[in-house]
Design a protein around this motif. Structure first.
Motif, PDB file in Angstrom:
ATOM      1  N   GLY A   1       0.811  -1.211   0.000  1.00 37.70           N
ATOM      2  CA  GLY A   1       0.000   0.000   0.000  1.00 37.70           C
ATOM      3  C   GLY A   1       0.840   1.254   0.000  1.00 37.70           C
ATOM      4  N   ARG A   2       0.319   2.259   0.659  1.00 42.71           N
ATOM      5  CA  ARG A   2       0.984   3.564   0.686  1.00 42.71           C
ATOM      6  C   ARG A   2       2.352   3.537   1.341  1.00 42.71           C
ATOM      7  N   GLN A   3       2.596   2.579   2.209  1.00 41.34           N
ATOM      8  CA  GLN A   3       3.877   2.499   2.905  1.00 41.34           C
ATOM      9  C   GLN A   3       4.962   1.841   2.059  1.00 41.34           C
ATOM     10  N   ASP A   4       4.588   1.212   0.958  1.00 40.40           N
ATOM     11  CA  ASP A   4       5.551   0.517   0.103  1.00 40.40           C
ATOM     12  C   ASP A   4       6.380   1.549  -0.659  1.00 40.40           C
ATOM     13  N   PRO A   5       7.696   1.593  -0.424  1.00 41.56           N
ATOM     14  CA  PRO A   5       8.536   2.590  -1.089  1.00 41.56           C
ATOM     15  C   PRO A   5       8.599   2.400  -2.599  1.00 41.56           C
ATOM     16  N   ARG A   6       8.220   1.211  -3.079  1.00 41.17           N
ATOM     17  CA  ARG A   6       8.267   0.961  -4.517  1.00 41.17           C
ATOM     18  C   ARG A   6       7.143   1.657  -5.279  1.00 41.17           C
ATOM     19  N   THR A   7       6.232   2.300  -4.570  1.00 43.24           N
ATOM     20  CA  THR A   7       5.171   3.063  -5.236  1.00 43.24           C
ATOM     21  C   THR A   7       5.547   4.535  -5.383  1.00 43.24           C
ATOM     22  N   SER A   8       6.705   4.912  -4.868  1.00 43.52           N
ATOM     23  CA  SER A   8       7.111   6.321  -4.917  1.00 43.52           C
ATOM     24  C   SER A   8       7.643   6.706  -6.293  1.00 43.52           C
ATOM     25  N   ARG A   9       7.578   7.958  -6.588  1.00 40.30           N
ATOM     26  CA  ARG A   9       8.104   8.489  -7.846  1.00 40.30           C
ATOM     27  C   ARG A   9       9.611   8.250  -7.937  1.00 40.30           C
ATOM     28  N   ALA A  10      10.309   8.410  -6.815  1.00 37.14           N
ATOM     29  CA  ALA A  10      11.766   8.220  -6.799  1.00 37.14           C
ATOM     30  C   ALA A  10      12.126   6.781  -7.169  1.00 37.14           C
ATOM     31  N   TYR A  11      11.384   5.817  -6.648  1.00 44.37           N
ATOM     32  CA  TYR A  11      11.657   4.412  -6.978  1.00 44.37           C
ATOM     33  C   TYR A  11      11.406   4.148  -8.457  1.00 44.37           C
ATOM     34  N   LYS A  12      10.311   4.674  -8.966  1.00 41.98           N
ATOM     35  CA  LYS A  12       9.975   4.453 -10.374  1.00 41.98           C
ATOM     36  C   LYS A  12      11.049   5.041 -11.286  1.00 41.98           C
ATOM     37  N   GLN A  13      11.633   6.157 -10.891  1.00 43.13           N
ATOM     38  CA  GLN A  13      12.724   6.737 -11.669  1.00 43.13           C
ATOM     39  C   GLN A  13      13.974   5.864 -11.566  1.00 43.13           C
ATOM     40  N   GLN A  14      14.283   5.386 -10.366  1.00 39.87           N
ATOM     41  CA  GLN A  14      15.440   4.499 -10.180  1.00 39.87           C
ATOM     42  C   GLN A  14      15.268   3.214 -10.987  1.00 39.87           C
ATOM     43  N   ARG A  15      14.054   2.702 -11.039  1.00 40.72           N
ATOM     44  CA  ARG A  15      13.764   1.487 -11.795  1.00 40.72           C
ATOM     45  C   ARG A  15      14.174   1.658 -13.261  1.00 40.72           C
TER      46      ARG A  15
ATOM     47  N   LEU B   1      16.066   2.297  -2.958  1.00 39.23           N
ATOM     48  CA  LEU B   1      16.492   3.367  -3.857  1.00 39.23           C
ATOM     49  C   LEU B   1      17.975   3.311  -4.197  1.00 39.23           C
ATOM     50  N   SER B   2      18.700   2.384  -3.610  1.00 41.92           N
ATOM     51  CA  SER B   2      20.132   2.272  -3.847  1.00 41.92           C
ATOM     52  C   SER B   2      20.397   1.532  -5.156  1.00 41.92           C
ATOM     53  N   LEU B   3      21.152   2.165  -6.039  1.00 43.39           N
ATOM     54  CA  LEU B   3      21.510   1.503  -7.299  1.00 43.39           C
ATOM     55  C   LEU B   3      22.335   0.245  -7.052  1.00 43.39           C
ATOM     56  N   ASP B   4      23.043   0.195  -5.943  1.00 53.16           N
ATOM     57  CA  ASP B   4      23.834  -0.987  -5.600  1.00 53.16           C
ATOM     58  C   ASP B   4      22.949  -2.157  -5.173  1.00 53.16           C
ATOM     59  N   ASN B   5      21.696  -1.871  -4.804  1.00 54.22           N
ATOM     60  CA  ASN B   5      20.800  -2.908  -4.324  1.00 54.22           C
ATOM     61  C   ASN B   5      19.768  -3.313  -5.376  1.00 54.22           C
ATOM     62  N   LEU B   6      19.819  -2.729  -6.550  1.00 54.71           N
ATOM     63  CA  LEU B   6      18.820  -3.011  -7.575  1.00 54.71           C
ATOM     64  C   LEU B   6      19.473  -3.585  -8.819  1.00 54.71           C
ATOM     65  N   VAL B   7      18.853  -4.631  -9.379  1.00 57.20           N
ATOM     66  CA  VAL B   7      19.317  -5.227 -10.622  1.00 57.20           C
ATOM     67  C   VAL B   7      18.112  -5.512 -11.510  1.00 57.20           C
ATOM     68  N   SER B   8      18.356  -5.516 -12.824  1.00 58.93           N
ATOM     69  CA  SER B   8      17.302  -5.843 -13.772  1.00 58.93           C
ATOM     70  C   SER B   8      17.002  -7.330 -13.707  1.00 58.93           C
ATOM     71  N   SER B   9      15.714  -7.650 -13.855  1.00 53.18           N
ATOM     72  CA  SER B   9      15.294  -9.039 -13.763  1.00 53.18           C
ATOM     73  C   SER B   9      14.093  -9.288 -14.669  1.00 53.18           C
ATOM     74  N   CYS B  10      14.013 -10.494 -15.200  1.00 51.37           N
ATOM     75  CA  CYS B  10      12.788 -10.867 -15.909  1.00 51.37           C
ATOM     76  C   CYS B  10      11.751 -11.233 -14.848  1.00 51.37           C
ATOM     77  N   ALA B  11      10.496 -11.268 -15.241  1.00 53.48           N
ATOM     78  CA  ALA B  11       9.423 -11.566 -14.291  1.00 53.48           C
ATOM     79  C   ALA B  11       9.599 -12.954 -13.682  1.00 53.48           C
ATOM     80  N   ARG B  12      10.013 -13.911 -14.505  1.00 55.01           N
ATOM     81  CA  ARG B  12      10.165 -15.288 -14.015  1.00 55.01           C
ATOM     82  C   ARG B  12      11.214 -15.382 -12.913  1.00 55.01           C
ATOM     83  N   CYS B  13      12.384 -14.816 -13.153  1.00 54.75           N
ATOM     84  CA  CYS B  13      13.451 -14.874 -12.143  1.00 54.75           C
ATOM     85  C   CYS B  13      13.077 -14.074 -10.903  1.00 54.75           C
TER      86      CYS B  13
END
Length: 81
Positions: free
Chosen positions: A4-18, A52-64
């Protein structure tokens, strides 16, 4: 997991980092080499990973990304080897 609202992945900053992470990894899944449409947290939010850390995020397919779930990257990689 935070939802929900507490999930940081719904923020604009996360979507930009993605988008930055997907472009950095050339839209290729770091786990299997297929087309990536999602971003995975190397260290899950549950374990204290920074969404939000680029060091903690990697690209992934949906399956993986779905198969990895909240497991650590090392545990997941060992399970598919």
């Amino acid at each position: 997991m935070v939802r929900g609202r507490q999930d940081p992945r719904t923020s604009r900053a996360y979507k930009q980092q993605r988008l930055v992470v997907l472009a950095r990894d050339n839209y290729v899944c770091v786990y299997c080499g297929m087309d990536a449409t999602q971003v995975d947290d190397v260290v899950s939010l549950k374990e204290g990973g920074d969404p939000l850390s680029l060091d903690n995020l990697v690209s992934s397919c949906a399956r993986c990304n779905n198969r990895k779930g909240p497991r650590s990257q090392a545990v997941f990689l060992a399970s598919i080897s």
